[in-house]
Design a protein around this motif. Structure first.
Motif, short mmCIF file in Angstrom:
data_model
loop_
_atom_site.label_atom_id
_atom_site.label_comp_id
_atom_site.label_asym_id
_atom_site.label_seq_id
_atom_site.Cartn_x
_atom_site.Cartn_y
_atom_site.Cartn_z
N SER A 61 0.83 -1.21 0.00
CA SER A 61 0.00 0.00 0.00
C SER A 61 0.86 1.27 0.00
O SER A 61 0.49 2.28 -0.60
N VAL A 62 2.04 1.21 0.64
CA VAL A 62 2.94 2.37 0.64
C VAL A 62 3.46 2.62 -0.78
O VAL A 62 3.51 3.77 -1.25
N VAL A 63 3.79 1.55 -1.47
CA VAL A 63 4.29 1.70 -2.84
C VAL A 63 3.19 2.23 -3.75
O VAL A 63 3.39 3.14 -4.54
N SER B 290 4.47 12.21 0.11
CA SER B 290 3.91 10.87 -0.04
C SER B 290 4.01 10.16 1.31
O SER B 290 4.79 10.54 2.17
N THR B 291 3.20 9.11 1.47
CA THR B 291 3.26 8.31 2.69
C THR B 291 4.69 7.81 2.92
O THR B 291 5.22 7.86 4.02
N LEU B 292 5.30 7.35 1.84
CA LEU B 292 6.66 6.83 1.94
C LEU B 292 7.60 7.90 2.50
O LEU B 292 8.39 7.63 3.41
N GLU B 293 7.48 9.11 1.98
CA GLU B 293 8.36 10.18 2.45
C GLU B 293 8.12 10.48 3.93
O GLU B 293 9.06 10.66 4.70
N TYR C 132 2.67 8.41 -11.32
CA TYR C 132 3.39 7.54 -12.25
C TYR C 132 2.38 6.55 -12.82
O TYR C 132 2.27 5.41 -12.36
N TYR D 106 2.59 5.82 -3.27
CA TYR D 106 3.70 6.60 -3.84
C TYR D 106 3.45 6.84 -5.33
O TYR D 106 3.63 7.95 -5.84
N LEU D 107 3.03 5.79 -6.03
CA LEU D 107 2.78 5.90 -7.47
C LEU D 107 1.62 6.87 -7.74
O LEU D 107 1.65 7.63 -8.70
N TYR E 133 2.83 10.64 -7.04
CA TYR E 133 3.62 11.27 -8.10
C TYR E 133 3.01 11.06 -9.49
O TYR E 133 3.60 11.44 -10.49
N LEU F 215 1.86 2.47 -12.18
CA LEU F 215 0.69 2.14 -11.36
C LEU F 215 -0.18 1.11 -12.06
O LEU F 215 -0.61 0.12 -11.47
#
Lengths: 459, 226
Positions: free
Chosen positions: A239-241, A419-422, A250, A244-245, A248, A254
């Motif tokens: 879900s984090v990946v 993003s969540t990842l960041e 992408y 992220y997509l 941004y 995605l």
């Protein structure tokens, strides 16, 4: 000068900071971090009594009578043990145990008197060779610890910053360790107290008898296993990946990711994203617009991107600071250089960029852009990174952020969207830094990019 | 009970978070590493196209690895074993535990499809000798054979063996062994970093009170405990 008036200002300020840390400069980060210097020899600048030190400052011989409590001959390393690492370690070789074998090894603070044994006074630790006792905390009482030292023995002393322990070794074997209850700088130290005692000191200029690499490896493994054993739901990384997509935009990635996800991970494992939905909604805001603009910029079609922005988000181009406009104008200039249209580039610079010369925030990027004109082969020049794909991506990211911020469902105070990842990576780094600071700045520092390049274990 | 722990407010903590520099290229690399290790070949290709991030392994080898994985997930264990041996026969030769788990999975599939006789024969000939060498294997074997004793496996105590997650487990173990044989890390870095976040937050809890992130899916900052 123009003051940052709204959120999109922050976004572009971020993009410009990002530029400062862009691909060209980022590579040097590791080197820029100053390496702590380790002790290399005996400190002969201190007044040393009752002993003589060899010319290379790596050996010492006791010359006193050894009859009083204050005629110890002790030495310290020329620098304190470095602290920004997992372990520090040094060894002595007992060339001659002398009349009584009253040799000691350990660590002492900067106020240590060189006529005293390490371990006798506060903030000092010493493993003593005559009785095999460990002396510390300065209360004068030792406790049984290990064997006594004989001529030909190698004795080592080390600090484990991760466990905050002082440890000692004898002939390559760990003797034991004690909690290190002081945070002050500690110097590797040796004391001698009876005629004919002689030692050589190894600050690491020669291989150690004790396998220090194995201990480092063991420590890292211990930590790695502890972390690996923690439970993390399988669906979280996915879900984090995905988010992220979305963040941004992408789109192609995605699409491919979603298409294969079904066959890769059983659906039951993915459907338990309880709070994820709200997040997905937020990250999906204006996805089609962001996707299109990213594609245009990635293909170098800056005019196309400006045209679309004028239709969808004219306010972003007209905001009083003109920052988005500036980034796009710079990129347009870069694209013209890239295809070799120097005349068009110069004309573009005169029309769009010249009037921004001297505006503080824009200077670095602007100067670097203009500098492209000076080189016959701009790609190989010091500003060549501007011509790389990464620069297009940075511009696309800035515009992506500026659009995300127009989402009316967001709290207005919010600065640059992440993003969540960041957010997770920021939290990870901030927590590590805080933990490290609370540890008196001792131990290894967490550096994400080093972990990612696999240069270190868990850190 | 009052504690002397330092408390960071959300604002104070946010300032610390803002000071952290996270590079876009590092995040891209993390995502690429996830695609490659987990076997999302097409996503990896598109991501390379969209971001310029280089994959950290040859994408061609992923396809082979994924076919092995798919075979297990569909229940074709024998097929998977052949494919792995085509890739590198040493993988199974040097991993007796993995090989046993694959044979066990094969037994499970036979039982699932109702081939009782074949299952018993397979258990006696292929699995039992291995169980004699290793006590842990023997217990696993007994647990698996116990499936035959229940008419309604959905409520039996070893029913979990028939679950999709059992295939998933075996597939992951095999996947990891193939990656290791290709000198690639067996796990993606992202879940490792997330576990590290769980760990470091716990560590920090002992010393200060600060806004944690409890829900990793939203990454929302909680209010610090006071």
């Amino acid at each position: 000068m123009v003051a940052p008036a709204n959120n999109s200002a922050n976004v572009v300020a971020d993009a410009l900071t990002l530029y400062d840390f862009g691909p060209k400069r980022a590579a040097d980060d590791d080197e820029m971090e100053e390496e702590e210097e380790a002790p290399t020899h005996i400190n002969t600048k201190r007044s040393l009594q009752f002993l003589v030190v060899s010319v290379d400052k790596l050996s010492a011989k006791y010359t006193g009578d050894g009859k009083h409590a204050n005629d110890v001959g002790a030495i310290q390393g020329n620098r304190p043990a470095p602290v920004r690492r997992l372990l520090y370690y040094f060894e002595i070789y007992i060339k001659d145990r002398g009349n009584r074998g009253t040799i000691s090894i350990g660590f002492t603070d900067e106020h240590f008197k060189t006529t005293r044994q390490p371990g006798w006074d506060p903030n000092t630790y010493g493993y003593h060779g005559d009785d095999g006792y460990l002396y510390y905390r300065g209360n004068g009482h030792g406790e049984p610890f290990g064997s006594t030292f004989q001529t030909g023995d190698t004795v080592g002393a080390g600090i484990n910053y991760s466990s905050q322990e002082i440890f000692f070794t004898l002939n390559g074997k760990l003797v034991g360790s004690r909690h290190k209850d002081v945070k002050c700088p500690l110097y590797p130290s040796v004391g001698m107290h009876s005629p004919n005692e002689r030692v050589d000191i190894n600050f690491g200029q020669n291989p150690f008898v004790f396998n220090i690499e194995a201990l480092v490896h063991e420590e890292r493994e211990k930590l790695r296993m502890e972390i690996e054993a923690l439970h993390l739901p399988l669906s979280i990384s996915h879900s984090v990946v995905r988010s992220y997509l979305l963040h941004y935009a992408y789109q192609e990635t995605l699409h491919a990711f979603d298409a294969t996800s079904g066959s890769m991970v059983p659906a039951v494992l993915l459907n338990n994203q309880v709070n994820g939905d709200k997040m997905i909604e937020e990250e999906s805001y204006a996805f089609e617009h962001r996707k299109k603009l990213r594609q245009l910029i990635r293909n170098g079609d800056i005019n196309g991107a400006i045209a679309q922005l004028e239709i969808w988000y004219p306010q972003l181009l007209q905001d009083e600071t003109l920052r988005i406009k500036f980034l796009l104008d710079c990129q347009q200039f870069i694209e013209l250089i890239k295809v070799g249209s120097l005349e068009a580039a110069v004309k573009h610079a005169q029309e769009k960029l010249a009037n921004l010369m001297g505006v503080g925030l824009y200077q670095t990027l602007l100067q670097d852009c203009i500098a492209l004109l000076a080189y016959e082969h701009p790609k190989e020049s010091p500003v060549g990174h501007l011509l790389m794909l990464g620069q297009r991506e940075a511009v696309a990211d800035a515009i992506n952020s500026a659009i995300l911020i127009t989402d009316p469902s967001l709290p207005s105070s919010r600065s640059s969207p992440q993003s969540t990842l960041e957010k997770l990576l920021r939290q990870l780094t901030a927590c590590h830094t805080e933990k490290w600071k609370l540890n008196g700045g001792q131990g290894e520092m967490f550096r994400l990019h080093r972990v990612l390049r696999g240069k270190e274990g868990p850190w | 009970m009052s504690s002397s722990k330092k408390v960071y407010t959300k604002d104070e903590w946010q300032r610390k978070l803002n000071e952290v520099k996270i590079r876009k290229s590092d995040m891209n690399r993390l995502v690429m590493n996830y695609f490659v290790t987990e076997g999302y070949v097409e996503a990896a290709e598109k991501f390379y196209k969209e971001t310029g991030t280089e994959p950290d392994m040859d994408l061609g080898t992923i396809t082979d690895r994924m076919e092995v994985r798919k075979a297990i997930q569909c229940g074709n264990v024998q097929d998977a074993i052949e494919k792995v041996n085509d890739l590198n026969p040493e993988i199974l030769d040097t991993n007796p535990q993995l090989f046993f788990h694959l044979q066990q999975q094969r037994l499970i599939e036979l039982i699932r499809s109702g081939k009782v006789e074949e299952a018993l024969e397979f258990a006696q000939e292929e699995l039992a000798p291995r169980g004699e060498e290793n006590h842990e294997f023997l217990q696993e074997l007994e647990r698996t054979v116990a499936l035959l004793a229940f008419e309604d496996t959905s409520s039996c105590p070893v029913g979990d063996l028939l679950d999709v997650s059992q295939r998933q487990k075996t597939a992951s173990e095999l996947n990891a062994a193939i990656l290791t044989s290709q000198s690639h890390e067996k796990d993606p870095k992202l879940p490792g970093l997330l576990k590290m976040l769980i760990w470091v937050q716990k560590q920090l809890d002992e010393k200060v009170s600060y806004p944690r992130i409890n829900d990793f899916a939203t990454a929302a900052l909680e209010d610090p405990a006071t």
